[in-house]
Design a protein around this motif. Structure first.
Motif, mmCIF file in Angstrom:
data_model
loop_
_atom_site.group_PDB
_atom_site.id
_atom_site.type_symbol
_atom_site.label_atom_id
_atom_site.label_comp_id
_atom_site.label_asym_id
_atom_site.label_seq_id
_atom_site.Cartn_x
_atom_site.Cartn_y
_atom_site.Cartn_z
ATOM 1 N N GLN A 1 -0.442 2.153 -6.303
ATOM 2 C CA GLN A 1 -0.848 0.876 -5.712
ATOM 3 C C GLN A 1 0.031 -0.215 -6.296
ATOM 4 O O GLN A 1 0.052 -0.417 -7.510
ATOM 5 C CB GLN A 1 -2.325 0.586 -6.019
ATOM 6 C CG GLN A 1 -3.268 1.617 -5.440
ATOM 7 C CD GLN A 1 -4.683 1.465 -5.990
ATOM 8 O OE1 GLN A 1 -4.881 1.152 -7.158
ATOM 9 N NE2 GLN A 1 -5.658 1.701 -5.146
ATOM 10 N N LYS A 2 0.742 -0.928 -5.446
ATOM 11 C CA LYS A 2 1.649 -1.993 -5.907
ATOM 12 C C LYS A 2 0.877 -3.230 -6.376
ATOM 13 O O LYS A 2 1.270 -3.906 -7.315
ATOM 14 C CB LYS A 2 2.614 -2.389 -4.788
ATOM 15 C CG LYS A 2 3.492 -1.252 -4.318
ATOM 16 C CD LYS A 2 4.585 -0.950 -5.298
ATOM 17 C CE LYS A 2 5.512 0.102 -4.737
ATOM 18 N NZ LYS A 2 6.306 0.743 -5.734
ATOM 19 N N GLU A 3 -0.205 -3.526 -5.682
ATOM 20 C CA GLU A 3 -0.957 -4.759 -5.944
ATOM 21 C C GLU A 3 -2.160 -4.503 -6.853
ATOM 22 O O GLU A 3 -2.810 -3.473 -6.763
ATOM 23 C CB GLU A 3 -1.452 -5.364 -4.623
ATOM 24 C CG GLU A 3 -0.352 -5.690 -3.632
ATOM 25 C CD GLU A 3 0.620 -6.736 -4.145
ATOM 26 O OE1 GLU A 3 0.168 -7.697 -4.799
ATOM 27 O OE2 GLU A 3 1.832 -6.587 -3.902
#
Length: 178
Positions: free
Chosen positions: A70-72
């Motif tokens: 997950q980037k965020e």
């Protein structure tokens, strides 16, 4: 260097290394997969002060296994602990949970629909990375396509590993810009 009981030498050497937390955590995952003969392992990092987290590290044995980075950063919503009993247990800093078969686990242990939709695994270890009674992350080795009996040796390995990984995740969080 002193050996860490119940941990392979390669893992002990990595944990004692002077490398950056990101490097150590990234290199740790394939070693956990190898040791447990798992299919995937990820680390969900959690900032207990801000109440946010994300899956920051993931390693899969092959391309057929879902890669779930997950980037965020996402907030610990009021509904997630209600929807995901495993995450709720982690937030309460309860002992790690060893799930041998998602399809037969009690609803009080996990939400099967949530696990299927979000992760797709069949067996998992929901290993809580806790320091000072605060959740810093979740180490999650998983098996796909079949149940898995987690042996006493598997449990001993995870319990020996967690107190050494939690401070590394804490350092990773401390170095992260929010």
């Amino acid at each position: 260097m002193t050996a860490i009981a119940h941990l392979p030498e390669e893992i002990t050497n990595l944990l004692y290394s002077q490398n950056a937390p990101e490097f150590i955590l990234d290199k740790l995952l394939p070693l956990v997969v190898q040791t447990l003969e798992a299919d995937r392992c990820f680390i969900h990092v959690h900032n207990p002060s801000l109440g946010i987290g994300r899956i920051a590290f993931c390693w899969c044995k092959n391309d057929s296994i879902p890669y779930v980075i997950q980037k965020e950063w996402t907030p610990d919503t009021a509904t997630l602990p209600q929807e995901d009993p495993l995450f709720a247990a982690a937030l309460r800093t309860e002992p790690s949970v060893f799930v041998e078969d998602v399809t037969t686990a009690a609803p009080s242990v996990l939400n099967r629909e949530f696990e299927d939709k979000t992760f797709g695994h069949r067996a998992l270890i929901h290993a809580h990375l806790v320091l000072d009674n605060k959740l810093w992350g979740i180490l999650q080795p998983a098996i796909f396509g079949r149940p898995r009996h987690w042996s006493a040796a598997d449990r001993t390995f995870i319990e020996a590993l967690l107190p050494h990984v939690a401070p590394i995740v804490q350092r990773y969080i401390a170095q992260t810009k929010f």
